[in-house]
Design an enzyme around this catalytic site. Structure first.
Site, short mmCIF file in Angstrom:
data_model
loop_
_atom_site.label_atom_id
_atom_site.label_comp_id
_atom_site.label_asym_id
_atom_site.label_seq_id
_atom_site.Cartn_x
_atom_site.Cartn_y
_atom_site.Cartn_z
N ALA A 86 0.86 -1.19 0.00
CA ALA A 86 0.00 0.00 0.00
C ALA A 86 0.90 1.24 0.00
O ALA A 86 2.12 1.13 0.14
CB ALA A 86 -0.89 -0.01 1.24
N ASN A 125 0.81 3.89 2.14
CA ASN A 125 0.95 4.71 3.36
C ASN A 125 2.29 4.52 4.07
O ASN A 125 2.79 5.46 4.68
CB ASN A 125 -0.23 4.46 4.31
CG ASN A 125 -0.30 3.03 4.77
OD1 ASN A 125 0.20 2.12 4.10
ND2 ASN A 125 -0.92 2.81 5.91
N GLU A 142 -6.49 -2.79 0.59
CA GLU A 142 -7.90 -2.77 0.99
C GLU A 142 -8.48 -4.18 1.04
O GLU A 142 -8.01 -5.08 0.33
CB GLU A 142 -8.69 -1.96 -0.02
CG GLU A 142 -8.40 -0.48 0.05
CD GLU A 142 -9.12 0.28 -1.05
OE1 GLU A 142 -9.94 -0.33 -1.76
OE2 GLU A 142 -8.84 1.47 -1.19
N GLY A 150 -11.18 -5.22 -0.30
CA GLY A 150 -11.65 -5.64 -1.63
C GLY A 150 -10.51 -6.18 -2.46
O GLY A 150 -10.66 -7.19 -3.18
N GLU A 183 -2.91 -8.22 4.74
CA GLU A 183 -2.99 -7.16 5.76
C GLU A 183 -3.92 -6.11 5.20
O GLU A 183 -3.53 -5.33 4.32
CB GLU A 183 -1.60 -6.56 6.02
CG GLU A 183 -0.61 -7.52 6.63
CD GLU A 183 -0.97 -7.94 8.05
OE1 GLU A 183 -1.93 -7.38 8.62
OE2 GLU A 183 -0.30 -8.84 8.57
N CYS A 195 -3.77 1.88 8.77
CA CYS A 195 -4.81 0.84 8.76
C CYS A 195 -5.35 0.51 10.14
O CYS A 195 -6.51 0.19 10.30
CB CYS A 195 -4.24 -0.42 8.13
SG CYS A 195 -2.69 -0.89 8.88
N GLY A 212 -8.05 -9.38 7.43
CA GLY A 212 -6.91 -10.10 6.87
C GLY A 212 -6.68 -11.50 7.36
O GLY A 212 -7.43 -12.05 8.17
N GLU A 242 2.29 -10.65 10.28
CA GLU A 242 3.60 -10.14 9.94
C GLU A 242 4.33 -9.86 11.26
O GLU A 242 3.73 -9.85 12.33
CB GLU A 242 3.49 -8.86 9.10
CG GLU A 242 2.85 -9.15 7.76
CD GLU A 242 3.01 -8.03 6.73
OE1 GLU A 242 2.67 -6.89 7.03
OE2 GLU A 242 3.50 -8.35 5.63
P1 NDP Z 1 -5.20 -0.97 -2.52
O1 NDP Z 1 -5.87 -2.22 -2.07
O2 NDP Z 1 -5.89 -0.10 -3.46
O3 NDP Z 1 -3.78 -1.31 -3.17
C1 NDP Z 1 -2.82 -2.09 -2.50
C2 NDP Z 1 -1.85 -2.66 -3.51
O4 NDP Z 1 -2.50 -3.66 -4.29
C3 NDP Z 1 -1.31 -1.64 -4.50
O5 NDP Z 1 0.03 -1.93 -4.79
C4 NDP Z 1 -2.20 -1.86 -5.71
O6 NDP Z 1 -1.63 -1.41 -6.91
C5 NDP Z 1 -2.35 -3.36 -5.68
N1 NDP Z 1 -3.52 -3.91 -6.35
C6 NDP Z 1 -4.72 -3.31 -6.56
N2 NDP Z 1 -5.57 -4.15 -7.17
C7 NDP Z 1 -4.89 -5.32 -7.35
C8 NDP Z 1 -5.23 -6.59 -7.92
N3 NDP Z 1 -6.44 -6.85 -8.42
N4 NDP Z 1 -4.29 -7.57 -7.93
C9 NDP Z 1 -3.06 -7.35 -7.40
N5 NDP Z 1 -2.68 -6.17 -6.87
C10 NDP Z 1 -3.59 -5.17 -6.83
O7 NDP Z 1 -4.82 -0.20 -1.16
P2 NDP Z 1 -4.17 1.24 -1.02
O8 NDP Z 1 -2.83 1.25 -1.65
O9 NDP Z 1 -5.18 2.25 -1.41
O10 NDP Z 1 -3.92 1.31 0.57
C11 NDP Z 1 -4.91 1.64 1.47
C12 NDP Z 1 -5.54 0.40 2.08
O11 NDP Z 1 -4.52 -0.43 2.63
C13 NDP Z 1 -6.46 0.71 3.23
O12 NDP Z 1 -7.60 -0.10 3.17
C14 NDP Z 1 -5.65 0.33 4.44
O13 NDP Z 1 -6.40 0.02 5.56
C15 NDP Z 1 -4.87 -0.83 3.94
N6 NDP Z 1 -3.67 -1.04 4.75
C16 NDP Z 1 -3.59 -2.13 5.55
C17 NDP Z 1 -2.51 -2.31 6.40
C18 NDP Z 1 -2.39 -3.53 7.26
O14 NDP Z 1 -1.26 -3.86 7.60
N7 NDP Z 1 -3.45 -4.21 7.63
C19 NDP Z 1 -1.45 -1.31 6.48
C20 NDP Z 1 -1.59 -0.23 5.54
C21 NDP Z 1 -2.69 -0.10 4.72
P3 NDP Z 1 -1.83 0.16 -7.32
O15 NDP Z 1 -1.84 0.96 -6.10
O16 NDP Z 1 -0.64 0.44 -8.12
O17 NDP Z 1 -3.10 0.20 -8.04
#
Ligand code: NDP
Length: 487
Positions: free
Chosen positions: A150, A152, A228, A230, A249, A283, A457, A461
């Protein structure tokens, strides 16, 4: 080869252009100005990375854990040597205050490399004597692993996924979020300087399609995502075709519960850390702040007083407490939630507006925002906002607040402020979350397992537990007597 204004991919220990020559810009969220172009990996680049990582793995897994650990240790030292530079890069690419990034991003990444450097040498199996023989188990590396990050905590996430993977003898292909592609590339250079063999760590920048190409690739054994909920579900579905293991995560909407016997100043500190650190883009944030009705007004007064002191500003200014949100699109998303909060009847007690910052006119800044008199059904209370928006809710007793705290699909984290230790442990027992902080919030020491339950999740980790998610166990039976066959 990549020009000074274009950052390439990192495959097999080398900077390389994307096969199709595609690039995309990365922006400084504080100004909206492009920083540079970055090579965009497509399926052919993923293929190259998988081949390189597969080849490198044959040698890497054969090294002793001590040797692998030594290289991770050197990389940690290099991160510390380049602390200021890495901290600035994270602030520039991610909009995060430079007051945070040296510790929260660089040190935490280096701590992680150091921790797993130590763990690498202690990976052990079990042994048990049996009738007619004995068995032992071998924790073996999975092979080529993919990490998908992600935006952040780009550097920290790269370290959190890569360190345990490499310690256990795997190789890694890391895809940073498209919005923050730079620090993983710098990490790759430091790994090489530390002596990491070519192909053991690779970086393929790109968008969701690049992540998908990794997840679907039959040569990859495991995917670890931070993103996310989703996205986690999509990845799990894509991984199913090749039966990859996944660590997910994901997001959260965590409760922070403040009882009437809590140390109020500590509780306010917890609420601030759990909502406004990194502009609320964390998150685990405790965005549903349940406050006992008898202390609500006192809590709010202290909370608002301290929030007023936060300085919103240029992330590169050391006095800045609240930097820029990751993008204009995300700013609109957060403002949309603030509008919903107002429309659905929450009482806005602080913030709620864009925040102009001199010299950063194109930046995505929003004021830290506090709503109270929230109810459990409001959109701002139910959905993850991932920005500096706190919802305060009143409660009357323990059973009631526990039920309300657990009434969410998420289960990443939780927090309890109370001076009654028995109650604190009772809450920890009953809260449906992967993490529970008692009288603190949002600290993530590398020694402590990290990860969510429910829709937040799968897997853990950090800590020694992380190694379980980067190894597979082989059972070896050894006979010490003749084979008794009935034929
Ligand atoms: P996203 O889910 O939009 O993206 C995460 C990563 O997945 C990015 O590298 C993205 O690529 C990639 N991605 C998106 N769609 C696909 C797919 N279909 N197949 C494979 N890879 C894909 O999250 P954000 O980057 O917007 O981050 C925010 C989210 O992350 C929040 O929901 C937050 O809560 C969560 N998060 C969770 C943490 C945890 O440890 N539990 C810690 C930090 C954040 P690209 O961005 O290039 O489109």
């Amino acid at each position: 080869m990549s020009s000074a204004r274009t950052r390439g991919l990192w495959i097999d220990g080398q900077v390389t252009d994307a096969a199709e020559g595609g690039t995309f810009p990365t922006f400084n969220p504080a100004t909206g100005q492009p920083i540079c172009e970055v090579a965009r990996a497509d399926a052919a680049d993923v293929e190259r990375a998988v081949e390189a990582a597969g080849r490198a793995g044959e040698h890497w897994r054969a090294r002793s854990g001590t040797e692998r650990g030594r290289i991770l240790h050197r990389a940690a030292e290099l991160m510390r040597t380049h602390r200021d530079e890495l901290a600035e890069l994270e602030a520039l690419d991610g909009g995060k205050p430079i007051a945070e990034t040296p510790e929260a991003d660089v040190d935490s990444g280096a701590d992680c490399l150091e921790y797993f450097a130590g763990q690498a040498a202690s990976l052990q199996g079990e042994y048990q004597p049996l009738d007619g023989g004995f068995f032992y188990t071998r924790p073996e590396p999975l092979g080529v692993c993919a990490g998908i990050g992600a935006w952040n905590y780009p550097l920290q996430i790269a370290c959190w996924k890569t360190a345990p993977a490499l310690a256990a003898g795997n190789t890694m292909i890391f895809k940073p979020a498209e919005l923050t592609p730079l620090s993983a590339l710098r990490l790759a250079e430091l790994f090489r300087e530390a002596g990491l063999p070519d192909g053991v760590f690779n970086v393929v920048n790109g968008e969701a399609e690049t992540g998908q190409a990794l997840t679907r690739h039959p040569g990859i054994a495991k995917v670890s995502l931070t993103g996310e909920a989703g996205t986690g579900k999509k990845i799990m579905k894509d991984a199913a075709d090749t039966l990859k293991t996944v660590t997910l995560e994901l997001g959260g909407k965590s409760p922070l519960i403040i009882f009437d016997d809590a140390d109020l100043d500590n509780a306010v500190s917890g609420a601030l850390l759990g909502n406004f650190y990194t502009q609320g883009e964390i998150c685990t944030n405790g965005t549903r702040v349940f406050v006992h009705e008898s202390i609500h007004d006192d809590f709010m007064e202290r909370l608002v007083q301290r929030t007023r002191r936060l300085k919103i500003g240029d992330p590169l200014d050391p006095d800045t407490d609240v930097g820029a949100l990751i993008s204009q699109g995300h700013l609109e998303h957060v403002l949309g939630y603030i509008e919903k909060g107002r429309a659905e009847g929450a009482r806005l007690v602080f913030g709620g507006e864009r925040a102009p910052v001199n010299g950063c006119e194109g930046g995505a800044f929003v004021q830290p925002t506090i709503f109270t008199d929230c109810t459990d059904d409001m959109t701002i209370v139910r959905e993850e906002i991932f920005g500096p928006v706190m919802s305060v809710l009143r409660f009357r007793d323990e059973a009631e607040v526990l039920e309300r705290a657990n009434d969410t699909d998420y289960g990443l984290a939780s927090g309890v402020f109370t001076s009654d230790l028995t109650r604190a442990h009772r809450m920890a027992d009953n809260l449906e979350a992967g993490i529970c902080w008692i009288n603190h919030y949002n600290i993530t020491p590398i020694e402590m397992p990290f990860g969510g339950v429910k829709q937040s999740g799968l897997g853990k980790e950090n800590s020694r537990r992380a190694l379980e998610f980067y190894t597979r166990l082989k059972s070896v039976f050894v006979a010490t007597s003749d084979v008794e066959a009935p034929y």
